[in-house]
Design a protein around this motif. Structure first.
Motif, PDB file in Angstrom:
ATOM      1  N   MET A   1       0.843  -1.178   0.000  1.00  0.00           N
ATOM      2  CA  MET A   1       0.000   0.000   0.000  1.00  0.00           C
ATOM      3  C   MET A   1       0.889   1.242   0.000  1.00  0.00           C
ATOM      4  O   MET A   1       1.773   1.387   0.825  1.00  0.00           O
ATOM      5  CB  MET A   1      -0.891  -0.048   1.255  1.00  0.00           C
ATOM      6  N   ASN A   2       0.663   2.160  -0.939  1.00  0.00           N
ATOM      7  CA  ASN A   2       1.487   3.362  -0.980  1.00  0.00           C
ATOM      8  C   ASN A   2       0.907   4.436  -0.074  1.00  0.00           C
ATOM      9  O   ASN A   2      -0.179   4.294   0.457  1.00  0.00           O
ATOM     10  CB  ASN A   2       1.664   3.849  -2.426  1.00  0.00           C
ATOM     11  N   SER A   3       1.604   5.536   0.075  1.00  0.00           N
ATOM     12  CA  SER A   3       1.213   6.572   1.026  1.00  0.00           C
ATOM     13  C   SER A   3      -0.048   7.326   0.618  1.00  0.00           C
ATOM     14  O   SER A   3      -0.669   7.978   1.443  1.00  0.00           O
ATOM     15  CB  SER A   3       2.370   7.561   1.232  1.00  0.00           C
ATOM     16  N   THR A   4      -0.468   7.243  -0.651  1.00  0.00           N
ATOM     17  CA  THR A   4      -1.675   7.951  -1.085  1.00  0.00           C
ATOM     18  C   THR A   4      -2.929   7.081  -0.989  1.00  0.00           C
ATOM     19  O   THR A   4      -4.025   7.565  -1.160  1.00  0.00           O
ATOM     20  CB  THR A   4      -1.527   8.459  -2.540  1.00  0.00           C
ATOM     21  N   THR A   5      -2.769   5.783  -0.716  1.00  0.00           N
ATOM     22  CA  THR A   5      -3.895   4.884  -0.591  1.00  0.00           C
ATOM     23  C   THR A   5      -4.380   4.881   0.859  1.00  0.00           C
ATOM     24  O   THR A   5      -3.606   4.679   1.762  1.00  0.00           O
ATOM     25  CB  THR A   5      -3.508   3.447  -1.005  1.00  0.00           C
ATOM     26  N   ARG A   6      -5.687   5.104   1.037  1.00  0.00           N
ATOM     27  CA  ARG A   6      -6.243   5.146   2.387  1.00  0.00           C
ATOM     28  C   ARG A   6      -7.221   4.009   2.581  1.00  0.00           C
ATOM     29  O   ARG A   6      -8.142   3.841   1.804  1.00  0.00           O
ATOM     30  CB  ARG A   6      -6.937   6.475   2.610  1.00  0.00           C
ATOM     31  N   GLU A   7      -7.023   3.280   3.654  1.00  0.00           N
ATOM     32  CA  GLU A   7      -7.939   2.219   4.046  1.00  0.00           C
ATOM     33  C   GLU A   7      -9.119   2.821   4.771  1.00  0.00           C
ATOM     34  O   GLU A   7      -8.963   3.755   5.541  1.00  0.00           O
ATOM     35  CB  GLU A   7      -7.220   1.284   5.019  1.00  0.00           C
ATOM     36  N   THR A   8     -10.304   2.249   4.556  1.00  0.00           N
ATOM     37  CA  THR A   8     -11.490   2.659   5.291  1.00  0.00           C
ATOM     38  C   THR A   8     -12.392   1.448   5.428  1.00  0.00           C
ATOM     39  O   THR A   8     -12.165   0.419   4.800  1.00  0.00           O
ATOM     40  CB  THR A   8     -12.216   3.836   4.603  1.00  0.00           C
ATOM     41  N   ARG A   9     -13.396   1.567   6.224  1.00  0.00           N
ATOM     42  CA  ARG A   9     -14.400   0.510   6.357  1.00  0.00           C
ATOM     43  C   ARG A   9     -15.580   0.871   5.477  1.00  0.00           C
ATOM     44  O   ARG A   9     -15.999   2.031   5.441  1.00  0.00           O
ATOM     45  CB  ARG A   9     -14.812   0.344   7.804  1.00  0.00           C
ATOM     46  N   LEU A  10     -16.103  -0.102   4.772  1.00  0.00           N
ATOM     47  CA  LEU A  10     -17.201   0.146   3.846  1.00  0.00           C
ATOM     48  C   LEU A  10     -18.399   0.768   4.561  1.00  0.00           C
ATOM     49  O   LEU A  10     -19.101   1.590   3.992  1.00  0.00           O
ATOM     50  CB  LEU A  10     -17.602  -1.154   3.145  1.00  0.00           C
ATOM     51  N   GLY A  11     -18.602   0.433   5.817  1.00  0.00           N
ATOM     52  CA  GLY A  11     -19.704   0.999   6.586  1.00  0.00           C
ATOM     53  C   GLY A  11     -19.581   2.493   6.817  1.00  0.00           C
ATOM     54  O   GLY A  11     -20.563   3.162   7.131  1.00  0.00           O
ATOM     55  N   SER A  12     -18.395   3.047   6.644  1.00  0.00           N
ATOM     56  CA  SER A  12     -18.157   4.487   6.806  1.00  0.00           C
ATOM     57  C   SER A  12     -18.214   5.238   5.479  1.00  0.00           C
ATOM     58  O   SER A  12     -18.186   6.465   5.465  1.00  0.00           O
ATOM     59  CB  SER A  12     -16.782   4.732   7.431  1.00  0.00           C
ATOM     60  N   ALA A  13     -18.261   4.514   4.391  1.00  0.00           N
ATOM     61  CA  ALA A  13     -18.216   5.134   3.059  1.00  0.00           C
ATOM     62  C   ALA A  13     -19.553   5.776   2.716  1.00  0.00           C
ATOM     63  O   ALA A  13     -20.615   5.287   3.095  1.00  0.00           O
ATOM     64  CB  ALA A  13     -17.844   4.091   2.016  1.00  0.00           C
TER      65      ALA A  13
END
Length: 88
Positions: A1-13
């Motif tokens: 994962m590079n520094s511009t990729t952000r992980e999130t939870r689908l429930g927060s999208a």
């Protein structure tokens, strides 16, 4: 994962979000199902690592439930269960 990729939870999208599933992890998710059963059900529905997802619709009251497209299938689900799906 590079520094511009952000992980999130689908429930927060929010509506319009598009991403790729990185992992299904139900530990610590506020669901009526045990974590192992929730993970199993999500995998059976097609929420697998690498699948493309898009949030198509949010419910009127509190944004719940959400309609999610997984590749070519549309699924409605509660946000609390969608919190088990980690996307990038």
């Amino acid at each position: 994962m590079n520094s511009t990729t952000r992980e999130t939870r689908l429930g927060s999208a929010k509506r319009g979000y598009a991403g790729v599933i990185r992992q299904v992890a139900a530990d610590g998710v506020n669901s009526s199902l045990p974590p192992l059963e929730l993970e199993s059900r999500l995998l059976e529905l097609g929420f697998v690592e690498g699948a493309r997802v898009e949030v198509l619709h949010e419910g009127i009251v509190g944004g719940d439930p959400i309609a999610v497209r997984i590749d070519n299938v549309t699924v409605a689900m509660r946000r609390r269960e969608a919190m088990a799906i980690i996307v990038v």
